[in-house]
Write a protein that holds these residues in place. Structure first.
Motif, short mmCIF file in Angstrom:
data_model
loop_
_atom_site.label_atom_id
_atom_site.label_comp_id
_atom_site.label_asym_id
_atom_site.label_seq_id
_atom_site.Cartn_x
_atom_site.Cartn_y
_atom_site.Cartn_z
N VAL A 169 -15.39 -6.81 0.51
CA VAL A 169 -15.09 -5.38 0.60
C VAL A 169 -14.26 -5.12 1.87
O VAL A 169 -14.41 -5.82 2.86
CB VAL A 169 -16.39 -4.55 0.60
CG1 VAL A 169 -17.28 -4.93 1.77
CG2 VAL A 169 -16.12 -3.06 0.64
N GLY A 170 -13.38 -4.15 1.78
CA GLY A 170 -12.60 -3.74 2.97
C GLY A 170 -11.33 -4.54 3.18
O GLY A 170 -10.55 -4.22 4.07
N SER A 171 -11.11 -5.58 2.38
CA SER A 171 -9.93 -6.42 2.60
C SER A 171 -8.65 -5.60 2.48
O SER A 171 -8.50 -4.79 1.56
CB SER A 171 -9.90 -7.56 1.57
OG SER A 171 -10.90 -8.50 1.87
N THR A 172 -7.73 -5.84 3.41
CA THR A 172 -6.44 -5.16 3.40
C THR A 172 -5.40 -6.15 3.89
O THR A 172 -5.32 -6.44 5.08
CB THR A 172 -6.44 -3.93 4.32
OG1 THR A 172 -7.64 -3.20 4.10
CG2 THR A 172 -5.24 -3.04 4.05
N SER A 173 -4.66 -6.70 2.96
CA SER A 173 -3.75 -7.78 3.32
C SER A 173 -2.44 -7.62 2.56
O SER A 173 -2.42 -7.11 1.44
CB SER A 173 -4.40 -9.12 2.95
OG SER A 173 -3.46 -10.14 2.87
N LEU A 174 -1.37 -8.09 3.19
CA LEU A 174 -0.07 -8.04 2.52
C LEU A 174 -0.03 -8.98 1.32
O LEU A 174 0.72 -8.76 0.37
CB LEU A 174 1.04 -8.41 3.50
CG LEU A 174 1.32 -7.40 4.62
CD1 LEU A 174 2.30 -7.98 5.63
CD2 LEU A 174 1.87 -6.10 4.06
N ILE A 175 -0.82 -10.05 1.35
CA ILE A 175 -0.68 -11.06 0.28
C ILE A 175 -1.98 -11.49 -0.37
O ILE A 175 -1.96 -12.22 -1.35
CB ILE A 175 0.05 -12.32 0.81
CG1 ILE A 175 -0.73 -12.96 1.97
CG2 ILE A 175 1.48 -12.00 1.23
CD1 ILE A 175 -0.16 -14.32 2.38
N GLU A 176 -3.13 -11.05 0.14
CA GLU A 176 -4.38 -11.63 -0.34
C GLU A 176 -4.59 -11.46 -1.84
O GLU A 176 -5.04 -12.37 -2.53
CB GLU A 176 -5.58 -11.04 0.41
CG GLU A 176 -6.80 -11.94 0.28
CD GLU A 176 -8.11 -11.20 0.21
OE1 GLU A 176 -8.12 -9.98 0.37
OE2 GLU A 176 -9.12 -11.87 -0.04
N CYS A 177 -4.28 -10.27 -2.35
CA CYS A 177 -4.52 -10.03 -3.78
C CYS A 177 -3.71 -11.00 -4.63
O CYS A 177 -4.17 -11.44 -5.69
CB CYS A 177 -4.18 -8.59 -4.15
SG CYS A 177 -5.25 -7.36 -3.37
N SER A 178 -2.50 -11.33 -4.18
CA SER A 178 -1.66 -12.26 -4.94
C SER A 178 -2.18 -13.68 -4.80
O SER A 178 -2.24 -14.44 -5.77
CB SER A 178 -0.21 -12.20 -4.43
OG SER A 178 0.24 -10.88 -4.37
N VAL A 179 -2.57 -14.05 -3.58
CA VAL A 179 -2.94 -15.45 -3.31
C VAL A 179 -4.31 -15.78 -3.91
O VAL A 179 -4.49 -16.84 -4.51
CB VAL A 179 -2.94 -15.71 -1.79
CG1 VAL A 179 -3.51 -17.09 -1.46
CG2 VAL A 179 -1.54 -15.57 -1.22
N ASN A 180 -5.28 -14.88 -3.75
CA ASN A 180 -6.66 -15.22 -4.09
C ASN A 180 -7.16 -14.66 -5.42
O ASN A 180 -8.33 -14.78 -5.75
CB ASN A 180 -7.60 -14.75 -2.97
CG ASN A 180 -7.38 -15.53 -1.69
OD1 ASN A 180 -6.97 -16.69 -1.73
ND2 ASN A 180 -7.61 -14.90 -0.56
N ASN A 181 -6.27 -14.04 -6.18
CA ASN A 181 -6.69 -13.41 -7.43
C ASN A 181 -7.41 -14.39 -8.35
O ASN A 181 -8.53 -14.14 -8.80
CB ASN A 181 -5.45 -12.81 -8.12
CG ASN A 181 -5.80 -12.11 -9.42
OD1 ASN A 181 -6.91 -11.60 -9.57
ND2 ASN A 181 -4.87 -12.09 -10.35
N ASP A 182 -6.79 -15.53 -8.63
CA ASP A 182 -7.39 -16.50 -9.56
C ASP A 182 -8.71 -17.04 -9.01
O ASP A 182 -9.69 -17.19 -9.74
CB ASP A 182 -6.42 -17.67 -9.80
CG ASP A 182 -5.23 -17.23 -10.63
OD1 ASP A 182 -5.30 -16.14 -11.24
OD2 ASP A 182 -4.22 -17.96 -10.65
N TYR A 183 -8.72 -17.32 -7.70
CA TYR A 183 -9.92 -17.90 -7.08
C TYR A 183 -11.10 -16.94 -7.19
O TYR A 183 -12.20 -17.33 -7.60
CB TYR A 183 -9.61 -18.24 -5.62
CG TYR A 183 -10.79 -18.80 -4.87
CD1 TYR A 183 -11.30 -20.07 -5.16
CD2 TYR A 183 -11.41 -18.06 -3.86
CE1 TYR A 183 -12.38 -20.58 -4.48
CE2 TYR A 183 -12.50 -18.57 -3.16
CZ TYR A 183 -12.98 -19.83 -3.47
OH TYR A 183 -14.06 -20.34 -2.80
#
Lengths: 292, 449
Positions: free
Chosen positions: B140-154
């Motif tokens: 919760v609270g994550s705010t990143s320029l790329i996290e949603c793209s990088v970690n979506n599958d994981y």
């Protein structure tokens, strides 16, 4: 073809502060062999101190502005007196890397103390605006250009005419021999650190008006100044001055061309690399024994 | 020159003369006329079960939680010119308040917030650390320029349903994430809508940081411009901006006389640009608008009166001095638990992340496990807060999660940020899923309050 005139006018003003910072770097390097990478961070910290004093309203505005210059001189002098002698015999790369430590300490301190809010300083001279072509040039921008030329001229005269200036030039040639001639090396180096720091504080104050009081932005504005100094081969004040103006004008001029505007911040690197290549080619063409 | 030490703002009504309500230039901010959104929504009134009582968080017992900690995690980008850690810090501050008020049925929340520097390998390894080493039960609270793209599958494979403040478009198009905000794509679009209503014509320029994914973010404004027979121009700019006066000239040249410019920068980055625009005498050359981040009282404090009502900021949340219960509560929590976090929209995002996660955790009957936590997160519907224009929910059921899809417009005035438009719907476009999402909301009653 876009109208380049406003961009060139603004580039000239921007180049003035790059040139001024570059000259400050060269003076220090010539006297001490130190490339001060913390130059931008010192100026930024001084500007933030000024902002705090203005914000609190504890002192008259002019004292707050002066505080930036005093901090620049004091911080640089203290670093030079404390760390200059232990690093004196070390390679220039080691000396430059040591100033990175100062940069990181100041950057961390700024983020910690002032990092949470946007800040801005408006010098009274920034309210004096003059129309030049389609751009508006402020009094601060004019001061930036004049200050760069005055600093360069003053430093050149100082190095040539005064005893301390002569000693600085001697130090640049050979520190050990200069010391054996009875020159008070540490005192002369301290004078170079102080002078460079005062210019740094002045540049920080002007830049906080011209490009904004952004902690990271001001800290790393040392890069175009460094490029100007490299084009001046860390020796020539006048070439450094000209290079600073050139970087500002080219970078700002590219802003007008949407196809390449995105890459204009590469200007300092590209010009510095081209200059270094030019020097290398010229050195390769020089007949053996004809040059020292 | 005496300036106040703190940037707390006072409510001020920006009283503009009334004008037409069509979407094509019904008002003009530059001339001080009132803007009227074409399709408004009724804002949340400040009542409901979720509204937090003053001085309380979570169960509000006033007793320190002492049981076995419940581990939650998050990560935020922190690079020069982009600092999202204020969001995770505010989420952590809310959890600290919860822990001082009985925690989750007596158990404190142990919130692990990481920082990342837009390095995909680092972002992936931080996710692995949080999930496999720290064994967090929820994210919760994550705010990143790329996290949603990088970690979506994981995250999908690991069974996590993450509550975030979204930036990259993947945060809004993957069922593994749901954002409390609408992100820069939709917020910039809201800024463009306000600029159009204020009279922008001819061209609409959008400028964002030259960072991964921002070309997609700019694409919404470009498409919106085309839909309204304007030319859309997308610009990516290196940050921090080191020649703001030159950029100001370029933006005006690109937009043309009377065009619109939407800025998509954080407050510290945009302030030098706004000051340069003023110094260059370009404030009235175009209509200036922005995505959410500059909705920050400390930014308004630094701007001169020349900007009064002339910088239309799309606010994904209510004004910070609305005086409504939740907003007042957030301000209290910030003051007590995170005094170094600026009172800004970022703080609102962090607060809402903490609130929603806490309410979801308290709703769990039985053991608190990774499965039950993520199931509870995913089941959140009709979360009411007066900080939002509409009630919030986790999943729309159509694969895209943009539950925050209505917002308002604020503008600086005399050192404060004041509301200049009521809550309005962000426009749907062929290139975004808002029409499908709104149909699903209606069908399933997801945000009826």
């Amino acid at each position: 073809m876009p109208d380049l005139k406003p961009f060139l006018v603004l580039g000239f003003a921007l180049g003035g502060v790059f040139a001024m910072s570059g000259v400050g770097l060269v003076v220090l390097y010539r006297a001490t062999g130190v490339l001060n990478l913390a130059y931008g961070a010192i100026g930024a910290t001084g500007a933030l101190i000024t902002w705090s004093l203005l914000d609190a309203g504890w002192v008259p505005d002019w004292i707050a502005y002066l505080a930036c210059i005093v901090f620049g001189g004091a911080a640089t002098l203290v670093y030079g007196v404390l760390f200059g002698p232990p690093f004196a015999a070390r390679d220039p790369l080691v000396k430059a890397t040591a100033t990175l430590g100062l940069l990181l300490i100041l950057l961390g301190t700024m983020q910690w103390v002032w990092g949470r809010d946007p800040h801005g300083i408006t010098l009274p001279t920034s309210r004096w605006n003059y129309a030049v072509f389609d751009a508006r040039v402020s009094g601060t921008q004019i001061i930036g250009v004049v200050f760069a030329i005055v600093v360069t001229t003053g430093t050149a005269v100082f190095l040539r005419v005064t005893k301390v200036g002569t000693a600085m030039r001697a130090l640049a040639d050979d520190r050990e021999i200069t010391a054996t001639l009875g020159v008070p090396v540490r005192r002369v180096e301290a004078a170079a650190w102080l002078g460079s720091g005062i210019v740094c504080g002045g540049a920080g104050l002007l830049l906080s008006n011209l490009v904004g009081l952004d902690i990271v932005g001001l800290t790393f504005l040392v890069i175009p100044a460094l490029a100007a100094a490299l084009i001046g081969r860390l020796q020539s004040l006048w070439v450094t001055l000209a290079a600073g103006f050139l970087i500002g004008i080219v970078q700002s001029g590219l802003t007008a061309f949407s196809e390449v505007a995105e890459y204009r911040t590469l200007t300092p690197f590209v010009l510095a690399i081209l200059a270094l290549l030019w020097f290398a080619i010229r050195r390769g063409q020089t007949p053996a024994g004809s040059s020292s | 020159m005496k300036r106040s030490l703190l940037g707390l703002i006072a409510v001020g009504g920006l009283l503009f003369a009334s004008c037409g309500s069509d979407d094509n230039g019904g008002g003009n901010a530059s001339t001080g006329q009132k803007l009227s959104p074409d399709e408004t929504v009724a804002p949340v009134s400040g009542h409901g079960n979720n509204i937090q009582k003053p001085g309380e968080c979570g169960e509000g017992t006033g007793k320190k939680a002492t049981g076995e900690p419940i581990k939650l995690g998050g990560m935020a980008t922190n690079i020069p010119g982009v600092d999202f850690t204020w969001i995770t810090k505010m989420t952590g501050a809310y959890f600290d308040c919860v822990n001082d008020n009985g925690g989750i049925h007596g158990r404190p929340i142990d919130y692990i917030a990481e920082e990342e520097q837009v390095d995909p390998q680092q972002v992936a390894s931080l996710a692995t650390k949080l999930v496999e080493k720290d064994k967090v039960l929820g994210l919760v609270g994550s705010t990143s320029l790329i996290e949603c793209s990088v970690n979506n599958d994981y995250y999908g494979k690991q069974g996590y349903h993450v509550i975030v403040a979204g930036v990259a478009q993947d945060c809004f198009t993957s069922p593994n994430f749901s954002a409390v905000n609408m992100g820069p794509y939709y917020s910039s679009l809201g800024g463009a809508q306000a600029a159009l209503r204020a009279g922008a014509k001819g061209k609409m320029v959008v400028v964002s940081p030259n960072q991964p994914g921002f070309d997609v973010i700019n694409s919404g404004v470009v498409e919106f411009a085309k839909e309204h027979d304007m030319k859309g121009v997308s610009i990516l700019e290196d940050v921090p901006i080191n020649d703001p006066a030159g950029l100001a000239q370029r933006l005006v040249a690109e937009a043309g006389d009377g065009g619109g410019v939407v800025l998509d920068f954080t407050g510290p980055t945009v302030l030098p640009l706004l000051q340069a625009i003023e110094q260059q005498g370009l404030i009235d050359s175009v209509v200036w608008a922005s995505s959410t981040p500059p909705n920050d009282p400390s930014l308004a404090k630094e701007l001169s009166k020349a900007w009064n009502g002339k910088f239309l900021i799309n606010a994904e949340f209510n004004v910070l001095d609305s005086g409504k219960p939740d907003q007042t509560h957030m301000n209290e929590v910030l003051k007590k638990y995170a005094p170094k976090v600026p009172l800004s929209s970022f703080a609102q995002m962090g607060y809402l992340n903490g609130r929603i996660a806490t309410d979801a955790l308290l709703s769990i009957d039985g053991p608190i496990t990774k499965e039950s936590v993520n199931d509870a997160f995913q089941k959140v519907t009709n979360f009411v807060s007066d900080i939002l224009c509409q009630p919030w929910y986790y999943a729309s059921g159509v694969g895209s999660n943009v539950s925050n899809n209505a917002d308002l417009t604020v503008a600086p005035k005399d050192g404060n940020m004041v509301q200049v438009e009521d809550c309005f719907k962000i426009t749907d476009l062929p290139g975004n899923p808002l029409d499908k999402i709104r149909a699903a909301e209606k069908e399933h009653g997801l945000n009826t309050g």
